[in-house]
Design a protein around this motif. Structure first.
Motif, PDB file in Angstrom:
ATOM      1  N   ARG A   1       0.834  -1.199   0.000  1.00  0.00           N
ATOM      2  CA  ARG A   1       0.000   0.000   0.000  1.00  0.00           C
ATOM      3  C   ARG A   1       0.871   1.252   0.000  1.00  0.00           C
ATOM      4  O   ARG A   1       0.572   2.230  -0.684  1.00  0.00           O
ATOM      5  N   GLU A   2       1.952   1.187   0.743  1.00  0.00           N
ATOM      6  CA  GLU A   2       2.875   2.320   0.772  1.00  0.00           C
ATOM      7  C   GLU A   2       3.355   2.663  -0.640  1.00  0.00           C
ATOM      8  O   GLU A   2       3.447   3.827  -1.018  1.00  0.00           O
ATOM      9  N   PHE A   3       3.614   1.623  -1.403  1.00  0.00           N
ATOM     10  CA  PHE A   3       4.092   1.833  -2.770  1.00  0.00           C
ATOM     11  C   PHE A   3       3.017   2.490  -3.619  1.00  0.00           C
ATOM     12  O   PHE A   3       3.258   3.431  -4.362  1.00  0.00           O
ATOM     13  N   GLU A   4       1.777   1.997  -3.488  1.00  0.00           N
ATOM     14  CA  GLU A   4       0.677   2.553  -4.267  1.00  0.00           C
ATOM     15  C   GLU A   4       0.496   4.037  -3.977  1.00  0.00           C
ATOM     16  O   GLU A   4       0.188   4.830  -4.856  1.00  0.00           O
ATOM     17  N   ARG A   5       0.671   4.378  -2.709  1.00  0.00           N
ATOM     18  CA  ARG A   5       0.382   5.761  -2.338  1.00  0.00           C
ATOM     19  C   ARG A   5       1.544   6.691  -2.601  1.00  0.00           C
ATOM     20  O   ARG A   5       1.374   7.904  -2.625  1.00  0.00           O
ATOM     21  N   ARG A   6       2.704   6.175  -2.775  1.00  0.00           N
ATOM     22  CA  ARG A   6       3.852   7.058  -2.969  1.00  0.00           C
ATOM     23  C   ARG A   6       4.308   7.126  -4.410  1.00  0.00           C
ATOM     24  O   ARG A   6       5.351   7.707  -4.691  1.00  0.00           O
ATOM     25  N   THR A   7       3.574   6.510  -5.276  1.00  0.00           N
ATOM     26  CA  THR A   7       3.934   6.625  -6.686  1.00  0.00           C
ATOM     27  C   THR A   7       2.713   7.071  -7.469  1.00  0.00           C
ATOM     28  O   THR A   7       1.579   6.805  -7.091  1.00  0.00           O
ATOM     29  N   CYS A   8       2.954   7.773  -8.556  1.00  0.00           N
ATOM     30  CA  CYS A   8       1.859   8.240  -9.394  1.00  0.00           C
ATOM     31  C   CYS A   8       1.449   7.099 -10.319  1.00  0.00           C
ATOM     32  O   CYS A   8       2.293   6.532 -11.018  1.00  0.00           O
ATOM     33  N   SER A   9       0.176   6.774 -10.315  1.00  0.00           N
ATOM     34  CA  SER A   9      -0.248   5.654 -11.158  1.00  0.00           C
ATOM     35  C   SER A   9      -0.297   6.067 -12.624  1.00  0.00           C
ATOM     36  O   SER A   9      -0.367   5.216 -13.495  1.00  0.00           O
TER      37      SER A   9
ATOM     38  N   PRO B   1       6.007  14.685  -1.296  1.00  0.00           N
ATOM     39  CA  PRO B   1       5.201  15.873  -1.022  1.00  0.00           C
ATOM     40  C   PRO B   1       6.048  17.133  -1.087  1.00  0.00           C
ATOM     41  O   PRO B   1       7.136  17.198  -0.525  1.00  0.00           O
ATOM     42  N   GLY B   2       5.547  18.103  -1.805  1.00  0.00           N
ATOM     43  CA  GLY B   2       6.265  19.372  -1.944  1.00  0.00           C
ATOM     44  C   GLY B   2       7.182  19.405  -3.141  1.00  0.00           C
ATOM     45  O   GLY B   2       7.542  20.476  -3.608  1.00  0.00           O
ATOM     46  N   VAL B   3       7.592  18.265  -3.638  1.00  0.00           N
ATOM     47  CA  VAL B   3       8.507  18.236  -4.771  1.00  0.00           C
ATOM     48  C   VAL B   3       7.790  17.719  -6.021  1.00  0.00           C
ATOM     49  O   VAL B   3       7.686  18.418  -7.024  1.00  0.00           O
ATOM     50  N   THR B   4       7.276  16.496  -5.925  1.00  0.00           N
ATOM     51  CA  THR B   4       6.536  15.980  -7.075  1.00  0.00           C
ATOM     52  C   THR B   4       5.062  15.810  -6.758  1.00  0.00           C
ATOM     53  O   THR B   4       4.318  15.327  -7.599  1.00  0.00           O
ATOM     54  N   ALA B   5       4.641  16.177  -5.544  1.00  0.00           N
ATOM     55  CA  ALA B   5       3.241  15.972  -5.212  1.00  0.00           C
ATOM     56  C   ALA B   5       2.733  17.087  -4.309  1.00  0.00           C
ATOM     57  O   ALA B   5       3.495  17.678  -3.539  1.00  0.00           O
ATOM     58  N   ARG B   6       1.457  17.369  -4.459  1.00  0.00           N
ATOM     59  CA  ARG B   6       0.784  18.299  -3.563  1.00  0.00           C
ATOM     60  C   ARG B   6      -0.205  17.487  -2.765  1.00  0.00           C
ATOM     61  O   ARG B   6      -0.997  16.721  -3.319  1.00  0.00           O
ATOM     62  N   VAL B   7      -0.178  17.598  -1.453  1.00  0.00           N
ATOM     63  CA  VAL B   7      -1.046  16.800  -0.599  1.00  0.00           C
ATOM     64  C   VAL B   7      -2.003  17.734   0.127  1.00  0.00           C
ATOM     65  O   VAL B   7      -1.569  18.683   0.794  1.00  0.00           O
ATOM     66  N   ARG B   8      -3.288  17.492  -0.039  1.00  0.00           N
ATOM     67  CA  ARG B   8      -4.307  18.285   0.636  1.00  0.00           C
ATOM     68  C   ARG B   8      -5.330  17.339   1.227  1.00  0.00           C
ATOM     69  O   ARG B   8      -5.521  16.225   0.739  1.00  0.00           O
ATOM     70  N   THR B   9      -6.007  17.778   2.257  1.00  0.00           N
ATOM     71  CA  THR B   9      -7.078  16.950   2.809  1.00  0.00           C
ATOM     72  C   THR B   9      -8.412  17.587   2.469  1.00  0.00           C
ATOM     73  O   THR B   9      -8.571  18.802   2.518  1.00  0.00           O
ATOM     74  N   ARG B  10      -9.348  16.731   2.107  1.00  0.00           N
ATOM     75  CA  ARG B  10     -10.734  17.110   1.939  1.00  0.00           C
ATOM     76  C   ARG B  10     -11.509  16.305   2.977  1.00  0.00           C
ATOM     77  O   ARG B  10     -10.961  15.339   3.532  1.00  0.00           O
ATOM     78  N   PRO B  11     -12.750  16.649   3.198  1.00  0.00           N
ATOM     79  CA  PRO B  11     -13.486  15.880   4.215  1.00  0.00           C
ATOM     80  C   PRO B  11     -13.441  14.386   3.926  1.00  0.00           C
ATOM     81  O   PRO B  11     -13.910  13.929   2.888  1.00  0.00           O
ATOM     82  N   GLY B  12     -12.826  13.650   4.836  1.00  0.00           N
ATOM     83  CA  GLY B  12     -12.831  12.199   4.722  1.00  0.00           C
ATOM     84  C   GLY B  12     -11.802  11.604   3.797  1.00  0.00           C
ATOM     85  O   GLY B  12     -11.694  10.401   3.686  1.00  0.00           O
ATOM     86  N   ARG B  13     -11.016  12.427   3.098  1.00  0.00           N
ATOM     87  CA  ARG B  13     -10.041  11.814   2.200  1.00  0.00           C
ATOM     88  C   ARG B  13      -8.818  12.723   2.021  1.00  0.00           C
ATOM     89  O   ARG B  13      -8.881  13.920   2.288  1.00  0.00           O
ATOM     90  N   VAL B  14      -7.785  12.099   1.602  1.00  0.00           N
ATOM     91  CA  VAL B  14      -6.547  12.806   1.286  1.00  0.00           C
ATOM     92  C   VAL B  14      -6.456  12.911  -0.227  1.00  0.00           C
ATOM     93  O   VAL B  14      -6.715  11.937  -0.926  1.00  0.00           O
ATOM     94  N   VAL B  15      -6.115  14.070  -0.712  1.00  0.00           N
ATOM     95  CA  VAL B  15      -6.004  14.265  -2.154  1.00  0.00           C
ATOM     96  C   VAL B  15      -4.537  14.532  -2.482  1.00  0.00           C
ATOM     97  O   VAL B  15      -3.929  15.451  -1.954  1.00  0.00           O
TER      98      VAL B  15
END
Lengths: 170, 92
Positions: free
Chosen positions: B47-55, B63-77
């Motif tokens: 799961r770690e792999f799925e979440r840390r790579t772009c499908s 985060p901050g370099v190749t990804a932007r991480v934001r939270t919305r209600p109930g989920r991480v975007v």
């Protein structure tokens, strides 16, 4: 586990490597980290850039490390510290890199005690213990085992390397 | 744990290191090889792999370099800054 037996079926990227023998005399003695692997070649990151070495007709010496890295700084350091020398020195050079994430394995009890090199202030600083312990740790950090592999045994697509007998379901 | 799983496990930190070094394409080759190993050997990507790579573009998401991480209600975007693909996963 990455062991000498499984090495040829395992992931080679990130391992320290040295070209022990090759048909092309120029690539003999190349040392660095494997940065990429294709069906018939290995790319090695050395201090003087990435070199692509054909597998066939070449004998490689791989160092077995738990934590693969490609870090160019470490290689540059090791190359400058120890020119074309024994691979054991190359390992010591890698370990010297400040801020490296190297940790002592559980079996640090001198697998192969070796002399600490004079130019190891960083490694000495790494271990909180005294000077003697530092030199000991340097000598024994040697979970690093070097395996000599005939390049012809590596000739296949990297992603299919595990096919030989490892898969259970087929 | 078999060799395929171990190889996948080894490739993720290598991809991360490549992104840290700014070599995104090298990170992609590592991620793609890991995915290929997984499908050829019927191994699951962690799961770690799925979440840390772009499908989509296979780059390692830092985060901050190749990804932007934001939270919305109930989920991480997580948005890949390389290709713009968006991944979402729930949290509670």
């Amino acid at each position: 586990m990455l062991t000498p037996e499984t090495l040829t079926r395992h992931e080679l990227v990130g391992l320290p490597v040295r070209v022990a023998d090759a048909r092309n005399a120029d690539s003999v003695g190349l040392a660095g980290r494997v940065v990429d692997e294709s069906q018939r070649t290995l790319s090695v990151r050395t201090a003087s850039g990435d070199k692509r070495v054909p597998k066939s007709g070449t004998t490689f010496e791989f160092g077995i490390v738990d934590r693969p890295r490609v870090g160019p700084s470490g290689d540059a350091r090791s190359r400058s510290a120890t020119p074309d020398d024994a691979p054991t020195d190359e390992a010591a050079g890698d370990r010297k890199v400040p801020g490296s994430t190297f940790e002592l394995g559980p079996d640090t009890a001198g697998v192969r005690p070796r002399q600490s090199r004079p130019s190891d202030p960083a490694a000495a600083g790494e271990s909180p213990a005294g000077d003697g312990a530092a030199s000991r740790s340097l000598g024994e950090c040697e979970d690093v085992v070097y395996v000599t592999v005939d390049g012809d045994t590596l000739l296949s697509r990297p992603a299919e390397r595990t096919e030989r007998g490892v898969s259970v379901w087929r | 744990m078999g060799i395929p799983e171990e190889r996948i496990e080894r490739l993720l930190p290598l991809a991360r290191e490549a992104v840290v070094a700014g070599e995104y394409d090298r990170a992609r080759t590592y991620v793609r090889r890991a995915k290929r190993i997984a499908e050829r050997n019927r191994a699951r990507l962690p799961r770690e792999f799925e979440r840390r790579t772009c499908s989509d573009c296979d780059v390692y998401l830092r985060p901050g370099v190749t990804a932007r991480v934001r939270t919305r209600p109930g989920r991480v975007v997580v948005r890949c800054l390389e290709c713009g693909a968006t991944h979402r996963y729930p949290f509670s």
